[in-house]
Design a protein around this motif. Sequence first.
Motif, PDB file in Angstrom:
ATOM      1  N   ALA A   1       0.813  -1.210   0.000  1.00  0.00           N
ATOM      2  CA  ALA A   1       0.000   0.000   0.000  1.00  0.00           C
ATOM      3  C   ALA A   1       0.847   1.260   0.000  1.00  0.00           C
ATOM      4  N   GLY A   2       2.095   1.149   0.363  1.00  0.00           N
ATOM      5  CA  GLY A   2       2.953   2.323   0.431  1.00  0.00           C
ATOM      6  C   GLY A   2       3.962   2.361  -0.680  1.00  0.00           C
ATOM      7  N   ASP A   3       5.169   1.939  -0.379  1.00  0.00           N
ATOM      8  CA  ASP A   3       6.293   2.116  -1.294  1.00  0.00           C
ATOM      9  C   ASP A   3       6.118   1.465  -2.652  1.00  0.00           C
ATOM     10  N   ALA A   4       5.602   0.280  -2.699  1.00  0.00           N
ATOM     11  CA  ALA A   4       5.522  -0.431  -3.976  1.00  0.00           C
ATOM     12  C   ALA A   4       4.595   0.267  -4.952  1.00  0.00           C
ATOM     13  N   CYS A   5       3.619   0.978  -4.449  1.00  0.00           N
ATOM     14  CA  CYS A   5       2.617   1.563  -5.331  1.00  0.00           C
ATOM     15  C   CYS A   5       2.789   3.060  -5.537  1.00  0.00           C
ATOM     16  N   VAL A   6       3.732   3.674  -4.840  1.00  0.00           N
ATOM     17  CA  VAL A   6       3.953   5.100  -5.022  1.00  0.00           C
ATOM     18  C   VAL A   6       4.318   5.360  -6.475  1.00  0.00           C
ATOM     19  N   GLY A   7       3.575   6.234  -7.100  1.00  0.00           N
ATOM     20  CA  GLY A   7       3.866   6.583  -8.480  1.00  0.00           C
ATOM     21  C   GLY A   7       3.362   5.586  -9.498  1.00  0.00           C
ATOM     22  N   SER A   8       2.776   4.502  -9.058  1.00  0.00           N
ATOM     23  CA  SER A   8       2.327   3.499 -10.023  1.00  0.00           C
ATOM     24  C   SER A   8       0.813   3.523 -10.188  1.00  0.00           C
ATOM     25  N   GLY A   9       0.187   4.622  -9.804  1.00  0.00           N
ATOM     26  CA  GLY A   9      -1.255   4.737  -9.958  1.00  0.00           C
ATOM     27  C   GLY A   9      -2.004   3.809  -9.040  1.00  0.00           C
ATOM     28  N   GLU A  10      -1.560   3.740  -7.808  1.00  0.00           N
ATOM     29  CA  GLU A  10      -2.139   2.822  -6.819  1.00  0.00           C
ATOM     30  C   GLU A  10      -3.663   2.823  -6.880  1.00  0.00           C
ATOM     31  N   PRO A  11      -4.255   1.720  -7.269  1.00  0.00           N
ATOM     32  CA  PRO A  11      -5.723   1.672  -7.326  1.00  0.00           C
ATOM     33  C   PRO A  11      -6.336   1.629  -5.936  1.00  0.00           C
ATOM     34  N   ASN A  12      -7.502   2.210  -5.793  1.00  0.00           N
ATOM     35  CA  ASN A  12      -8.194   2.229  -4.504  1.00  0.00           C
ATOM     36  C   ASN A  12      -8.450   0.835  -3.960  1.00  0.00           C
ATOM     37  N   VAL A  13      -8.546  -0.156  -4.824  1.00  0.00           N
ATOM     38  CA  VAL A  13      -8.821  -1.518  -4.380  1.00  0.00           C
ATOM     39  C   VAL A  13      -7.757  -2.009  -3.405  1.00  0.00           C
ATOM     40  N   LEU A  14      -6.549  -1.488  -3.501  1.00  0.00           N
ATOM     41  CA  LEU A  14      -5.470  -1.933  -2.620  1.00  0.00           C
ATOM     42  C   LEU A  14      -5.639  -1.445  -1.189  1.00  0.00           C
ATOM     43  N   GLN A  15      -6.551  -0.542  -0.966  1.00  0.00           N
ATOM     44  CA  GLN A  15      -6.789  -0.030   0.384  1.00  0.00           C
ATOM     45  C   GLN A  15      -7.690  -0.950   1.200  1.00  0.00           C
ATOM     46  N   ALA A  16      -8.326  -1.908   0.566  1.00  0.00           N
ATOM     47  CA  ALA A  16      -9.238  -2.818   1.261  1.00  0.00           C
ATOM     48  C   ALA A  16      -8.470  -3.658   2.280  1.00  0.00           C
ATOM     49  N   GLU A  17      -9.049  -3.827   3.438  1.00  0.00           N
ATOM     50  CA  GLU A  17      -8.422  -4.596   4.517  1.00  0.00           C
ATOM     51  C   GLU A  17      -8.102  -6.029   4.096  1.00  0.00           C
ATOM     52  N   HIS A  18      -8.866  -6.555   3.170  1.00  0.00           N
ATOM     53  CA  HIS A  18      -8.672  -7.909   2.661  1.00  0.00           C
ATOM     54  C   HIS A  18      -7.238  -8.118   2.155  1.00  0.00           C
ATOM     55  N   PHE A  19      -6.621  -7.069   1.628  1.00  0.00           N
ATOM     56  CA  PHE A  19      -5.307  -7.185   1.030  1.00  0.00           C
ATOM     57  C   PHE A  19      -4.171  -7.007   2.038  1.00  0.00           C
ATOM     58  N   ASP A  20      -4.517  -6.930   3.317  1.00  0.00           N
ATOM     59  CA  ASP A  20      -3.501  -6.905   4.374  1.00  0.00           C
ATOM     60  C   ASP A  20      -2.849  -8.270   4.533  1.00  0.00           C
ATOM     61  N   HIS A  21      -3.416  -9.286   3.918  1.00  0.00           N
ATOM     62  CA  HIS A  21      -2.923 -10.655   4.073  1.00  0.00           C
ATOM     63  C   HIS A  21      -2.465 -11.213   2.727  1.00  0.00           C
ATOM     64  N   LEU A  22      -1.484 -12.086   2.778  1.00  0.00           N
ATOM     65  CA  LEU A  22      -0.874 -12.638   1.567  1.00  0.00           C
ATOM     66  C   LEU A  22      -1.896 -13.247   0.614  1.00  0.00           C
ATOM     67  N   LEU A  23      -2.813 -14.057   1.110  1.00  0.00           N
ATOM     68  CA  LEU A  23      -3.787 -14.704   0.220  1.00  0.00           C
ATOM     69  C   LEU A  23      -4.686 -13.683  -0.469  1.00  0.00           C
ATOM     70  N   GLY A  24      -5.009 -12.613   0.217  1.00  0.00           N
ATOM     71  CA  GLY A  24      -5.795 -11.545  -0.401  1.00  0.00           C
ATOM     72  C   GLY A  24      -5.037 -10.890  -1.531  1.00  0.00           C
ATOM     73  N   ARG A  25      -3.753 -10.623  -1.305  1.00  0.00           N
ATOM     74  CA  ARG A  25      -2.927 -10.013  -2.354  1.00  0.00           C
ATOM     75  C   ARG A  25      -2.747 -10.970  -3.520  1.00  0.00           C
ATOM     76  N   MET A  26      -2.591 -12.254  -3.228  1.00  0.00           N
ATOM     77  CA  MET A  26      -2.425 -13.231  -4.302  1.00  0.00           C
ATOM     78  C   MET A  26      -3.667 -13.289  -5.192  1.00  0.00           C
ATOM     79  N   SER A  27      -4.822 -12.997  -4.627  1.00  0.00           N
ATOM     80  CA  SER A  27      -6.065 -13.071  -5.398  1.00  0.00           C
ATOM     81  C   SER A  27      -6.156 -11.990  -6.472  1.00  0.00           C
ATOM     82  N   ILE A  28      -5.350 -10.932  -6.353  1.00  0.00           N
ATOM     83  CA  ILE A  28      -5.371  -9.864  -7.357  1.00  0.00           C
ATOM     84  C   ILE A  28      -4.048  -9.758  -8.120  1.00  0.00           C
TER      85      ILE A  28
END
Length: 79
Positions: free
Chosen positions: A20-47
């Motif tokens: 949510a921070g460094d990796a997405c700075v400048g890369s047009g961080e989509p709002n979907v990444l702010q969802a609590e679901h993506f705080d966990h590895l399996l959530g991130r893997m799903s997208i």
Amino acid sequence: MYPCADGYVRLIILNSRQLAGDACVGSGEPNVLQAEHFDHLLGRMSIQADILDPMFAEFFKDKSKLELAREAQRRGPRR
């Protein structure tokens, strides 16, 4: 691994703050990444294929390996 201007870079995201921070700075961080679901590895893997891979590929494509490495070192480890 993602293509960049002069080869490939490898991106490793170990925690949600990196995503949510460094990796997405400048890369047009989509709002979907702010969802609590993506705080966990399996959530991130799903997208990974639909959202993360295209986003990072676009961000890295015109940057050199050296430029990306220097920026990563400048930011340092995040805990």
